[in-house]
Design a protein around this motif. Sequence first.
Motif, PDB file in Angstrom:
ATOM      1  N   UNK A   8       0.833  -1.203   0.000  1.00 30.80           N
ATOM      2  CA  UNK A   8       0.000   0.000   0.000  1.00 30.80           C
ATOM      3  C   UNK A   8       0.870   1.256   0.000  1.00 30.80           C
ATOM      4  N   UNK A   9       1.976   1.228   0.722  1.00 26.92           N
ATOM      5  CA  UNK A   9       2.897   2.373   0.746  1.00 26.92           C
ATOM      6  C   UNK A   9       3.486   2.646  -0.636  1.00 26.92           C
ATOM      7  N   UNK A  10       3.554   1.609  -1.472  1.00 28.88           N
ATOM      8  CA  UNK A  10       4.064   1.753  -2.836  1.00 28.88           C
ATOM      9  C   UNK A  10       2.953   2.124  -3.822  1.00 28.88           C
ATOM     10  N   UNK A  11       1.735   2.286  -3.316  1.00 33.71           N
ATOM     11  CA  UNK A  11       0.609   2.641  -4.171  1.00 33.71           C
ATOM     12  C   UNK A  11       0.009   1.458  -4.905  1.00 33.71           C
ATOM     13  N   UNK A  12       0.262   0.265  -4.411  1.00 31.29           N
ATOM     14  CA  UNK A  12      -0.235  -0.963  -5.047  1.00 31.29           C
ATOM     15  C   UNK A  12      -1.491  -1.426  -4.326  1.00 31.29           C
ATOM     16  N   UNK A  13      -2.546  -1.676  -5.093  1.00 34.70           N
ATOM     17  CA  UNK A  13      -3.795  -2.189  -4.537  1.00 34.70           C
ATOM     18  C   UNK A  13      -3.763  -3.721  -4.603  1.00 34.70           C
ATOM     19  N   UNK A  14      -4.348  -4.356  -3.594  1.00 35.91           N
ATOM     20  CA  UNK A  14      -4.414  -5.813  -3.557  1.00 35.91           C
ATOM     21  C   UNK A  14      -5.873  -6.235  -3.532  1.00 35.91           C
ATOM     22  N   UNK A  15      -6.222  -7.137  -4.447  1.00 29.93           N
ATOM     23  CA  UNK A  15      -7.551  -7.735  -4.484  1.00 29.93           C
ATOM     24  C   UNK A  15      -7.366  -9.232  -4.253  1.00 29.93           C
ATOM     25  N   UNK A  16      -8.159  -9.774  -3.343  1.00 27.90           N
ATOM     26  CA  UNK A  16      -8.008 -11.179  -2.987  1.00 27.90           C
ATOM     27  C   UNK A  16      -9.172 -12.000  -3.517  1.00 27.90           C
ATOM     28  N   UNK A  17      -8.848 -13.142  -4.090  1.00 26.86           N
ATOM     29  CA  UNK A  17      -9.855 -14.118  -4.484  1.00 26.86           C
ATOM     30  C   UNK A  17      -9.672 -15.314  -3.551  1.00 26.86           C
ATOM     31  N   UNK A  18     -10.659 -15.519  -2.675  1.00 28.33           N
ATOM     32  CA  UNK A  18     -10.610 -16.639  -1.737  1.00 28.33           C
ATOM     33  C   UNK A  18     -11.180 -17.870  -2.431  1.00 28.33           C
ATOM     34  N   UNK A  19     -10.447 -18.970  -2.367  1.00 32.45           N
ATOM     35  CA  UNK A  19     -10.845 -20.202  -3.039  1.00 32.45           C
ATOM     36  C   UNK A  19     -11.024 -21.290  -1.994  1.00 32.45           C
ATOM     37  N   UNK A  20     -12.230 -21.842  -1.883  1.00 34.55           N
ATOM     38  CA  UNK A  20     -12.437 -22.953  -0.960  1.00 34.55           C
ATOM     39  C   UNK A  20     -13.627 -22.760  -0.058  1.00 34.55           C
ATOM     40  N   UNK A  21     -13.848 -23.772   0.770  1.00 35.13           N
ATOM     41  CA  UNK A  21     -14.901 -23.737   1.777  1.00 35.13           C
ATOM     42  C   UNK A  21     -14.304 -24.220   3.095  1.00 35.13           C
ATOM     43  N   UNK A  22     -14.955 -23.891   4.179  1.00 35.96           N
ATOM     44  CA  UNK A  22     -14.458 -24.324   5.486  1.00 35.96           C
ATOM     45  C   UNK A  22     -14.638 -25.823   5.694  1.00 35.96           C
ATOM     46  N   UNK A  23     -15.505 -26.454   4.936  1.00 30.85           N
ATOM     47  CA  UNK A  23     -15.777 -27.883   5.105  1.00 30.85           C
ATOM     48  C   UNK A  23     -14.868 -28.760   4.252  1.00 30.85           C
ATOM     49  N   UNK A  24     -13.884 -28.188   3.575  1.00 29.64           N
ATOM     50  CA  UNK A  24     -13.062 -28.908   2.611  1.00 29.64           C
ATOM     51  C   UNK A  24     -12.348 -30.125   3.165  1.00 29.64           C
ATOM     52  N   UNK A  25     -12.195 -31.131   2.308  1.00 26.20           N
ATOM     53  CA  UNK A  25     -11.401 -32.314   2.637  1.00 26.20           C
ATOM     54  C   UNK A  25     -10.422 -32.560   1.502  1.00 26.20           C
ATOM     55  N   UNK A  26      -9.312 -33.147   1.809  1.00 29.68           N
ATOM     56  CA  UNK A  26      -8.328 -33.456   0.782  1.00 29.68           C
ATOM     57  C   UNK A  26      -8.771 -34.653  -0.040  1.00 29.68           C
ATOM     58  N   UNK A  27      -8.155 -34.822  -1.195  1.00 25.94           N
ATOM     59  CA  UNK A  27      -8.546 -35.887  -2.125  1.00 25.94           C
ATOM     60  C   UNK A  27      -8.489 -37.267  -1.469  1.00 25.94           C
ATOM     61  N   UNK A  28      -7.582 -37.453  -0.515  1.00 22.83           N
ATOM     62  CA  UNK A  28      -7.467 -38.764   0.128  1.00 22.83           C
ATOM     63  C   UNK A  28      -8.493 -38.934   1.252  1.00 22.83           C
ATOM     64  N   UNK A  29      -9.421 -37.966   1.404  1.00 22.53           N
ATOM     65  CA  UNK A  29     -10.473 -38.054   2.400  1.00 22.53           C
ATOM     66  C   UNK A  29     -10.102 -37.453   3.743  1.00 22.53           C
ATOM     67  N   UNK A  30      -8.857 -37.059   3.902  1.00 18.78           N
ATOM     68  CA  UNK A  30      -8.412 -36.476   5.156  1.00 18.78           C
ATOM     69  C   UNK A  30      -9.068 -35.106   5.346  1.00 18.78           C
ATOM     70  N   UNK A  31      -9.592 -34.840   6.512  1.00 26.56           N
ATOM     71  CA  UNK A  31     -10.217 -33.552   6.795  1.00 26.56           C
ATOM     72  C   UNK A  31      -9.125 -32.499   6.978  1.00 26.56           C
ATOM     73  N   UNK A  32      -9.324 -31.353   6.356  1.00 24.12           N
ATOM     74  CA  UNK A  32      -8.366 -30.264   6.441  1.00 24.12           C
ATOM     75  C   UNK A  32      -8.708 -29.414   7.660  1.00 24.12           C
ATOM     76  N   UNK A  33      -7.718 -29.112   8.465  1.00 25.39           N
ATOM     77  CA  UNK A  33      -7.954 -28.276   9.630  1.00 25.39           C
ATOM     78  C   UNK A  33      -7.513 -26.849   9.329  1.00 25.39           C
TER      79      UNK A  33
END
Length: 165
Positions: free
Chosen positions: A134-159
């Motif tokens: 921000x001090x350099x005059x750069x704006x940041x836009x965030x794209x959040x990808x995912x859900x809180x309930x996500x699990x990994x492909x091997x079925x392991x729950x992500x914390x």
Amino acid sequence: TVNGIDIMIAFDLSYSMETPDMVLNRMPINRLVAAKHVITQFVDSRPDDRIGIVGFAGKTKSFCPLTLDHALVNSIIRDFHPRMIQAAIGSAIAAAATRLDDRKDTKSKIIILVTDGASNSGQISPLVAAENAAKLGIKIYTIAVGTEEGTLANGMVVQSEFDEP
């Protein structure tokens, strides 16, 4: 001549992006596939802007400098695959900001941060990096990808691997 802006895309390539908690055309997909789909559409919609890519997981890597060659940018994005390491969001913001700060003649500079928000690695915190950008005059836009309930492909729950704040 074109009169666009400079955009650095900071793309999360950490293992948590393998979490298959997204949907495209009614089919389950992982976070990385969803992000790649959205970002390539975004790149295609910005023909007059210079776009570059920084990928990050445990470390950052510059994949593409700022360019008008959007076919190259999309080709690089299509080849992305997750690294089995943690994410250093602050380092990615700092790396993208450094590349944008080198461009003194640009009217607008932005970073698009594509991540599930789980910053669990790196030398600099995301908030400190964002404040410095921000001090350099750069704006940041965030794209959040995912859900809180996500699990990994091997079925392991992500914390806490989806961290929107």
